[in-house]
Every structure is written in C-alpha cells, then in structure tokens.
Design a protein around this motif. Sequence first.
Motif, PDB file in Angstrom:
ATOM      1  N   MET A   1       0.844  -1.196   0.000  1.00 14.69           N
ATOM      2  CA  MET A   1       0.000   0.000   0.000  1.00 14.69           C
ATOM      3  C   MET A   1       0.880   1.247   0.000  1.00 14.69           C
ATOM      4  SD  MET A   1      -2.892   1.225   2.759  1.00 14.69           S
ATOM      5  CE  MET A   1      -1.716   1.419   4.095  1.00 14.69           C
ATOM      6  N   LYS A   2       0.626   2.131  -0.951  1.00 13.39           N
ATOM      7  CA  LYS A   2       1.396   3.367  -1.020  1.00 13.39           C
ATOM      8  C   LYS A   2       0.965   4.318   0.097  1.00 13.39           C
ATOM      9  CE  LYS A   2       2.559   3.599  -5.933  1.00 13.39           C
ATOM     10  NZ  LYS A   2       4.012   3.603  -5.698  1.00 13.39           N
ATOM     11  N   LYS A   3       1.952   4.970   0.696  1.00 15.38           N
ATOM     12  CA  LYS A   3       1.703   6.000   1.691  1.00 15.38           C
ATOM     13  C   LYS A   3       2.180   7.326   1.127  1.00 15.38           C
ATOM     14  CE  LYS A   3       2.996   5.285   5.851  1.00 15.38           C
ATOM     15  NZ  LYS A   3       3.871   4.932   7.002  1.00 15.38           N
ATOM     16  N   ALA A   4       1.292   8.313   1.133  1.00 14.31           N
ATOM     17  CA  ALA A   4       1.630   9.612   0.556  1.00 14.31           C
ATOM     18  C   ALA A   4       1.182  10.727   1.478  1.00 14.31           C
ATOM     19  CB  ALA A   4       0.979   9.774  -0.816  1.00 14.31           C
ATOM     20  N   ILE A   5       1.836  11.884   1.344  1.00  5.65           N
ATOM     21  CA  ILE A   5       1.433  13.082   2.087  1.00  5.65           C
ATOM     22  C   ILE A   5       1.450  14.269   1.130  1.00  5.65           C
ATOM     23  CG2 ILE A   5       3.803  13.534   2.906  1.00  5.65           C
ATOM     24  CD1 ILE A   5       2.483  14.625   5.518  1.00  5.65           C
ATOM     25  N   GLY A   6       0.439  15.099   1.189  1.00  7.98           N
ATOM     26  CA  GLY A   6       0.307  16.262   0.320  1.00  7.98           C
ATOM     27  C   GLY A   6      -0.826  17.134   0.831  1.00  7.98           C
ATOM     28  N   PHE A   7      -1.192  18.167   0.225  1.00  9.32           N
ATOM     29  CA  PHE A   7      -0.616  18.757  -0.985  1.00  9.32           C
ATOM     30  C   PHE A   7      -0.120  20.150  -0.585  1.00  9.32           C
ATOM     31  CE2 PHE A   7      -3.449  15.479  -2.493  1.00  9.32           C
ATOM     32  CZ  PHE A   7      -2.662  14.826  -3.414  1.00  9.32           C
ATOM     33  N   ASN A   8      -0.786  21.226  -0.965  1.00  6.17           N
ATOM     34  CA  ASN A   8      -0.361  22.551  -0.534  1.00  6.17           C
ATOM     35  C   ASN A   8      -0.563  22.706   0.969  1.00  6.17           C
ATOM     36  OD1 ASN A   8      -0.726  22.584  -3.372  1.00  6.17           O
ATOM     37  ND2 ASN A   8      -0.784  24.808  -3.360  1.00  6.17           N
ATOM     38  N   ALA A   9       0.413  23.269   1.665  1.00  6.79           N
ATOM     39  CA  ALA A   9       0.346  23.402   3.124  1.00  6.79           C
ATOM     40  C   ALA A   9      -0.505  24.587   3.567  1.00  6.79           C
ATOM     41  CB  ALA A   9       1.754  23.540   3.694  1.00  6.79           C
ATOM     42  N   GLY A  10      -0.894  25.421   2.677  1.00  7.26           N
ATOM     43  CA  GLY A  10      -1.701  26.613   2.945  1.00  7.26           C
ATOM     44  C   GLY A  10      -1.768  27.401   1.640  1.00  7.26           C
ATOM     45  N   GLN A  11      -2.545  28.429   1.572  1.00  8.57           N
ATOM     46  CA  GLN A  11      -3.373  29.011   2.601  1.00  8.57           C
ATOM     47  C   GLN A  11      -4.744  28.334   2.621  1.00  8.57           C
ATOM     48  OE1 GLN A  11      -3.263  33.300   2.238  1.00  8.57           O
ATOM     49  NE2 GLN A  11      -1.062  33.347   2.056  1.00  8.57           N
ATOM     50  N   TYR A  12      -5.724  28.937   3.302  1.00  8.31           N
ATOM     51  CA  TYR A  12      -7.005  28.267   3.487  1.00  8.31           C
ATOM     52  C   TYR A  12      -7.644  27.848   2.167  1.00  8.31           C
ATOM     53  CZ  TYR A  12      -6.776  29.920   8.321  1.00  8.31           C
ATOM     54  OH  TYR A  12      -6.399  30.151   9.623  1.00  8.31           O
ATOM     55  N   GLY A  13      -7.710  28.764   1.215  1.00  8.65           N
ATOM     56  CA  GLY A  13      -8.332  28.440  -0.066  1.00  8.65           C
ATOM     57  C   GLY A  13      -7.614  27.324  -0.788  1.00  8.65           C
ATOM     58  N   ASP A  14      -6.271  27.379  -0.788  1.00 10.63           N
ATOM     59  CA  ASP A  14      -5.478  26.345  -1.458  1.00 10.63           C
ATOM     60  C   ASP A  14      -5.702  24.975  -0.820  1.00 10.63           C
ATOM     61  OD1 ASP A  14      -4.555  28.359  -3.019  1.00 10.63           O
ATOM     62  OD2 ASP A  14      -2.466  28.226  -2.415  1.00 10.63           O
ATOM     63  N   LEU A  15      -5.876  24.952   0.490  1.00 10.13           N
ATOM     64  CA  LEU A  15      -6.118  23.679   1.176  1.00 10.13           C
ATOM     65  C   LEU A  15      -7.440  23.062   0.727  1.00 10.13           C
ATOM     66  CD1 LEU A  15      -4.815  24.753   4.670  1.00 10.13           C
ATOM     67  CD2 LEU A  15      -3.946  22.803   3.360  1.00 10.13           C
ATOM     68  N   ILE A  16      -8.452  23.910   0.568  1.00 13.15           N
ATOM     69  CA  ILE A  16      -9.746  23.400   0.083  1.00 13.15           C
ATOM     70  C   ILE A  16      -9.606  22.918  -1.361  1.00 13.15           C
ATOM     71  CG2 ILE A  16     -12.166  23.953  -0.361  1.00 13.15           C
ATOM     72  CD1 ILE A  16     -11.363  23.930   2.608  1.00 13.15           C
ATOM     73  N   ILE A  17      -8.915  23.687  -2.186  1.00 13.10           N
ATOM     74  CA  ILE A  17      -8.726  23.320  -3.588  1.00 13.10           C
ATOM     75  C   ILE A  17      -7.958  22.013  -3.718  1.00 13.10           C
ATOM     76  CG2 ILE A  17      -7.753  24.075  -5.796  1.00 13.10           C
ATOM     77  CD1 ILE A  17      -8.149  26.978  -4.800  1.00 13.10           C
ATOM     78  N   SER A  18      -7.103  21.723  -2.732  1.00  6.83           N
ATOM     79  CA  SER A  18      -6.322  20.482  -2.765  1.00  6.83           C
ATOM     80  C   SER A  18      -7.193  19.233  -2.718  1.00  6.83           C
ATOM     81  CB  SER A  18      -5.325  20.461  -1.599  1.00  6.83           C
ATOM     82  OG  SER A  18      -4.284  21.400  -1.799  1.00  6.83           O
ATOM     83  N   THR A  19      -8.443  19.374  -2.306  1.00 10.59           N
ATOM     84  CA  THR A  19      -9.321  18.196  -2.290  1.00 10.59           C
ATOM     85  C   THR A  19      -9.554  17.666  -3.697  1.00 10.59           C
ATOM     86  OG1 THR A  19     -11.361  19.535  -2.354  1.00 10.59           O
ATOM     87  CG2 THR A  19     -10.478  18.974  -0.174  1.00 10.59           C
ATOM     88  N   ALA A  20      -9.436  18.540  -4.703  1.00 14.34           N
ATOM     89  CA  ALA A  20      -9.559  18.084  -6.088  1.00 14.34           C
ATOM     90  C   ALA A  20      -8.379  17.193  -6.455  1.00 14.34           C
ATOM     91  CB  ALA A  20      -9.644  19.277  -7.035  1.00 14.34           C
ATOM     92  N   ALA A  21      -7.176  17.581  -5.993  1.00 14.31           N
ATOM     93  CA  ALA A  21      -5.984  16.758  -6.239  1.00 14.31           C
ATOM     94  C   ALA A  21      -6.084  15.434  -5.493  1.00 14.31           C
ATOM     95  CB  ALA A  21      -4.735  17.512  -5.805  1.00 14.31           C
ATOM     96  N   ALA A  22      -6.635  15.472  -4.282  1.00 15.42           N
ATOM     97  CA  ALA A  22      -6.795  14.244  -3.498  1.00 15.42           C
ATOM     98  C   ALA A  22      -7.717  13.259  -4.208  1.00 15.42           C
ATOM     99  CB  ALA A  22      -7.344  14.576  -2.116  1.00 15.42           C
ATOM    100  N   LYS A  23      -8.753  13.778  -4.832  1.00 14.87           N
ATOM    101  CA  LYS A  23      -9.690  12.926  -5.569  1.00 14.87           C
ATOM    102  C   LYS A  23      -8.983  12.204  -6.706  1.00 14.87           C
ATOM    103  CE  LYS A  23     -14.125  13.087  -8.055  1.00 14.87           C
ATOM    104  NZ  LYS A  23     -13.683  12.531  -9.345  1.00 14.87           N
ATOM    105  N   VAL A  24      -8.184  12.938  -7.461  1.00 13.28           N
ATOM    106  CA  VAL A  24      -7.454  12.345  -8.579  1.00 13.28           C
ATOM    107  C   VAL A  24      -6.475  11.281  -8.072  1.00 13.28           C
ATOM    108  CG1 VAL A  24      -5.870  12.787 -10.484  1.00 13.28           C
ATOM    109  CG2 VAL A  24      -7.665  14.429  -9.959  1.00 13.28           C
ATOM    110  N   PHE A  25      -5.755  11.599  -7.005  1.00 12.92           N
ATOM    111  CA  PHE A  25      -4.771  10.657  -6.468  1.00 12.92           C
ATOM    112  C   PHE A  25      -5.436   9.371  -5.997  1.00 12.92           C
ATOM    113  CE2 PHE A  25      -2.237   8.816  -3.057  1.00 12.92           C
ATOM    114  CZ  PHE A  25      -0.992   8.735  -3.654  1.00 12.92           C
ATOM    115  N   LYS A  26      -6.543   9.511  -5.292  1.00 11.68           N
ATOM    116  CA  LYS A  26      -7.219   8.329  -4.758  1.00 11.68           C
ATOM    117  C   LYS A  26      -7.863   7.483  -5.860  1.00 11.68           C
ATOM    118  CE  LYS A  26      -7.037   7.838  -0.224  1.00 11.68           C
ATOM    119  NZ  LYS A  26      -6.768   6.561   0.463  1.00 11.68           N
TER     120      LYS A  26
END
Length: 272
Positions: free
Chosen positions: A1-26
């Motif tokens: 099982m791959k273990k990964a950590i990401g994505f943008n560490a901030g700011q607030y808006g970027d953290l929410i936008i990172s959920t789109a990247a999480a969807k693609v990764f998963k």
Amino acid sequence: MKKAIGFNAGQYGDLIISTAAAKVFKERFPDSELTLGISKNFSEISPLFYNHLYFDNIHIWEGYNNWPSDIDKKYLEFKKYDIVFNAMPQHTRNDWYNYHHFTQEICLSHGFEPTENLQCNLTKWFDTIPGYENYIALSVFPGYGASNGRTFSVEKLNELVDNIHKLGYKTILIGTDKEPKLNNTETTNTTFFNSVKTMLSCKMLITADTAMSWVASAYNFPTIGYYTRNYIDMKIDRICSHIPVNPHGQYISADKITDIPIEKIIELIKNS
C-alpha cells in the motif's frame, strides 16, 4: 500500500482546492493511505477535513515558507512515505490562470492530470448553529486586502447590506474584528472552523474571491459571488479560473469591480 502526504500546506483556499488533487490521487491509487499536510499557520482549518472521503490522516507541518523545516524533515524520515508532494509547489507557468482552472492547476503543479469533476469536496460531519436561518453571510474582504479592486468599497458594501436588510434578512460578516464594520452587521470573529459552521447555518453566502467561497462550493452551499481580474495580464474570459464549481452558486464577473452593479446582486437574492 502506497503511503503519501500532500498537498499545498496553505493558505485556506489552497487547502480546500487540494481536495480536487486528493480525488485524482485516490482514483489512481484507491488502496493508498493519503495524509493531508497543513502548515501550523493554518491548522485551525483542520476540522473541516475530518472524515474526509479522500484524506485518511492529517498532519500539521511546523514550517510554511521554510518548508520542510528541520522538524518536518525528521517527521518525514520517521514516517518513510512512498510519495511526498511538495507542500510549496511552483505554478506550471506565470500566467497559469489563462490556461487552467485553479483546481486543474493544483493537480498539474503536483504532477498529475486534472480531474474532470472540478468541484472541491468536504464532509459535513458537524451540526450547524440554530438561529441563523434568516441571515445572509458575507465574506467580502479578501485576505490580500479590500483596497485592491477585488471587492466593493465600504460605502458600496454598506449600500448592499442596507438593501439586504430591506428584504427582511439579517447579515453577518464572516471575518475578524480587524475588518471594516458594516451597517447593522454582526461579525463572527472566531476560528476558521467556527466561521464555516456559522456560514453554513445561514440562508446563503455573498462572497468576493475569498477562501470561504471555495468552502461553500465544497458543501454545495447557496452562494452569490462576484469576481474581477486578479492579475493585470489575466484575460477577461479567464476570470472563471478563480471561480469555484458549485451547482448552487451564482457568479458575476467583470473587468473592474465598478462594472458590477449592487442591484444585480440584490436581484439574485430576490430570485433565490
């Protein structure tokens, strides 16, 4: 099982936008374990990512501009992740907004193709706050300042809230007591998480280009947003690059903030 950590560490808006990247990764690695890394500077947003569909864990980075700090490096050595996404990635090009939607850019800056569904996603695991059913939430002071052409003048905003009050609604400003006061408008002045709970308890959100606009989109929350060009070289038809995908959102865009009539926003409220 791959273990990964990401994505943008901030700011607030970027953290929410990172959920789109999480969807693609998963979708690419469905059996992986994905940890969301958040800078301690923005850690109060963490509860929004509890019980998330794509993030399995949350880690608070010690560094932000200096990421990874020495403490962060020791943590990474200990955890031995298979994939460590850069918490402070570079944009794909200087004028990326003329080519990609913000959610696409987040994906591309981390090295994978964008998702077709550009909507951000959060899990509403908490209860809203009773008593705000007749309120309209306002997020009208972008974090980078209200005097840069991305929002109305305080005089115009007071005209807006006065007209909202005439419709029978109350108003609450989702922000801090450091922001300008608006006529007969309450202020949350609390943590980011509690501000989100307050916003979701209201009838709708009226917003400029703020992090709260991205949050609202992730919950499919009724939103009226107004947007202008963020950069001098941004093409007029690319303002959409900064507008969230929200099935319950209505957005007005123009070259300059003075080109957006207050009456248009009031009309949208009446028809909502």
